[in-house]
Design an enzyme around this catalytic site. Structure first.
Site, mmCIF file in Angstrom:
data_model
loop_
_atom_site.group_PDB
_atom_site.id
_atom_site.type_symbol
_atom_site.label_atom_id
_atom_site.label_comp_id
_atom_site.label_asym_id
_atom_site.label_seq_id
_atom_site.Cartn_x
_atom_site.Cartn_y
_atom_site.Cartn_z
ATOM 1 N N ILE A 18 10.409 -5.395 -4.889
ATOM 2 C CA ILE A 18 10.471 -6.593 -5.725
ATOM 3 C C ILE A 18 11.855 -6.741 -6.333
ATOM 4 O O ILE A 18 12.403 -7.857 -6.421
ATOM 5 C CB ILE A 18 9.373 -6.561 -6.796
ATOM 6 C CG1 ILE A 18 7.994 -6.652 -6.135
ATOM 7 C CG2 ILE A 18 9.545 -7.698 -7.805
ATOM 8 C CD1 ILE A 18 6.821 -6.459 -7.080
ATOM 9 N N ASP A 42 17.903 5.801 -16.168
ATOM 10 C CA ASP A 42 16.674 6.564 -16.020
ATOM 11 C C ASP A 42 15.752 6.163 -17.163
ATOM 12 O O ASP A 42 15.965 6.549 -18.316
ATOM 13 C CB ASP A 42 16.988 8.055 -16.063
ATOM 14 C CG ASP A 42 15.745 8.925 -15.915
ATOM 15 O OD1 ASP A 42 14.624 8.376 -15.888
ATOM 16 O OD2 ASP A 42 15.895 10.158 -15.844
ATOM 17 N N TYR A 67 7.240 4.682 -10.091
ATOM 18 C CA TYR A 67 6.899 5.740 -9.146
ATOM 19 C C TYR A 67 5.755 5.179 -8.314
ATOM 20 O O TYR A 67 4.676 4.904 -8.850
ATOM 21 C CB TYR A 67 6.466 6.997 -9.904
ATOM 22 C CG TYR A 67 6.084 8.167 -9.019
ATOM 23 C CD1 TYR A 67 6.895 9.297 -8.939
ATOM 24 C CD2 TYR A 67 4.897 8.167 -8.288
ATOM 25 C CE1 TYR A 67 6.551 10.386 -8.142
ATOM 26 C CE2 TYR A 67 4.547 9.235 -7.478
ATOM 27 C CZ TYR A 67 5.371 10.333 -7.417
ATOM 28 O OH TYR A 67 5.020 11.405 -6.635
ATOM 29 N N TYR A 131 -1.750 7.798 -9.442
ATOM 30 C CA TYR A 131 -0.865 6.628 -9.460
ATOM 31 C C TYR A 131 -1.465 5.511 -10.306
ATOM 32 O O TYR A 131 -0.800 4.981 -11.215
ATOM 33 C CB TYR A 131 -0.611 6.140 -8.041
ATOM 34 C CG TYR A 131 0.034 4.777 -7.991
ATOM 35 C CD1 TYR A 131 1.347 4.589 -8.407
ATOM 36 C CD2 TYR A 131 -0.668 3.661 -7.536
ATOM 37 C CE1 TYR A 131 1.948 3.336 -8.383
ATOM 38 C CE2 TYR A 131 -0.082 2.415 -7.495
ATOM 39 C CZ TYR A 131 1.217 2.251 -7.928
ATOM 40 O OH TYR A 131 1.797 1.011 -7.908
ATOM 41 N N LYS A 135 -0.069 3.985 -13.945
ATOM 42 C CA LYS A 135 0.254 2.572 -14.158
ATOM 43 C C LYS A 135 -0.588 1.980 -15.293
ATOM 44 O O LYS A 135 -0.104 1.163 -16.082
ATOM 45 C CB LYS A 135 0.043 1.788 -12.866
ATOM 46 C CG LYS A 135 1.030 2.121 -11.758
ATOM 47 C CD LYS A 135 2.472 1.785 -12.143
ATOM 48 C CE LYS A 135 2.730 0.291 -12.164
ATOM 49 N NZ LYS A 135 4.148 -0.008 -12.482
ATOM 50 N N TRP A 156 -0.641 -4.608 -2.667
ATOM 51 C CA TRP A 156 -0.312 -4.497 -1.245
ATOM 52 C C TRP A 156 1.040 -5.152 -0.935
ATOM 53 O O TRP A 156 1.164 -5.982 -0.028
ATOM 54 C CB TRP A 156 -1.416 -5.123 -0.404
ATOM 55 C CG TRP A 156 -2.747 -4.435 -0.456
ATOM 56 C CD1 TRP A 156 -3.233 -3.646 -1.465
ATOM 57 C CD2 TRP A 156 -3.789 -4.491 0.528
ATOM 58 N NE1 TRP A 156 -4.505 -3.222 -1.177
ATOM 59 C CE2 TRP A 156 -4.882 -3.712 0.051
ATOM 60 C CE3 TRP A 156 -3.919 -5.126 1.751
ATOM 61 C CZ2 TRP A 156 -6.059 -3.544 0.758
ATOM 62 C CZ3 TRP A 156 -5.100 -4.970 2.470
ATOM 63 C CH2 TRP A 156 -6.155 -4.192 1.984
#
Length: 305
Positions: A18, A42, A67, A131, A135, A156
């Site tokens: 993105i 970072d 990540y 994951y 998030k 996706w």
């Protein structure tokens, strides 16, 4: 004549899918896009976030840094939570101090995939793996620290850049006579270029005085399919451009075990985004056509050099 000063959109994660599309998309009048990579900032370091954002002079921060290694996260939970959870918290806290809004990109993997209908923003979250949990932690961190935020869940994602399903299918189609793909997980393939277009289309609204549409939204490709259907569209598009197609075989999730569990159905309802911002997603097949065309054109150019 001196032109009006442009307001800066600062994109974190400029080298991701993105982020790359945001960097090459045309910004609306009055806005300029600047990107930072992980090497530039970072986001897991709160002091670095405060220093860099404090000197950036930006009007809006877009967090496309994440990540995203879904399976690897199962064995690297600290790394996933550091970026997706702590990093989001650092950004939200600094944006609050600076009085700058934040658009934070999240994922369909915050849901468990058991709902028969498309997920709405208000549906309960229940991530199945590290994951998704990381998030979801990032979403909570943003909500807790910053009122002027938009959390944009997508799904996706594919593009001509980095590792993604479209590029994997094209590679496997070159290497194998048969490609086996899961056909019992359903979702909404989403072109990163479409997400970038949507973000830039609404950026001006987020900077308007009195804008009150803060909160969580869904935005993904229009329509739904399985991974098998997604693969078929990729191979059909490639075949139309002269690429031989492999034999495509449908398999079940049980036939293709992975370290991380995937949602059985993570179709997202994007009606709220369209209602508030007047921007509707493009059909996912259109995005596949454009992506495959660009990738194959790039291959032809490389071969001609």
């Amino acid at each position: 004549m001196t032109g009006r000063r442009q307001r800066k959109i600062l994109v974190l994660g400029r080298d991701g899918q993105i982020g790359r599309e945001l960097m090459r998309a045309a910004a609306p009048p009055g806005l300029a896009v600047e990107g930072l990579s992980r090497e530039d900032l970072d986001i897991t370091r709160a002091d670095a976030v405060a220093r860099v954002l404090g000197g950036a002079g930006c009007a809006l921060v877009v967090n496309a840094a994440a990540y995203t290694q879904v399976d690897r996260a199962e064995s690297e939970p600290e790394a996933a939570f550091a970026v997706n959870g702590d990093g989001a918290a650092n950004l939200a806290a600094t944006c609050r101090t600076l009085g700058v809004p934040l658009l934070h990109i999240s994922t369909d993997y915050v849901f468990d995939g058991e709902k028969a209908e498309p997920y709405r923003e208000s549906d309960p979250v229940r991530p199945l793996g590290v994951y998704g949990a990381s998030k979801e932690a990032g979403e909570r961190a943003v909500r807790d620290r910053l009122d002027r935020h938009v959390i944009l869940r997508t799904a996706w994602v594919f593009s001509p850049f980095r590792h993604n399903f479209v590029k994997t299918m094209l590679r496997l189609g070159r290497e194998r006579e048969e490609v086996r793909v899961v056909d019992d997980q359903t979702g909404c393939p989403t072109a990163a270029a479409d997400v970038a277009r949507a973000i830039l289309a609404v950026a001006g609204r987020l900077l308007e005085d009195g804008f009150d549409g803060w909160g969580t939204y869904h935005y993904c490709g229009a329509g739904q399919t399985t991974w098998h259907g997604f693969a078929r569209a990729v191979f059909e598009s490639a075949a139309a451009r002269g690429r031989p197609a492999p034999r495509l075989t449908a398999i079940s999730t049980a036939d293709f075990p992975t370290p991380a569990r995937r949602p059985k159905s993570s179709v997202l309802d994007c009606g709220r985004f369209a209602a508030v911002f007047g921007v509707a997603p493009q059909p996912w097949r259109d995005g596949v056509e454009a992506c495959v065309a660009e990738l194959l054109e790039g291959e032809r150019e490389d071969a001609a050099r």
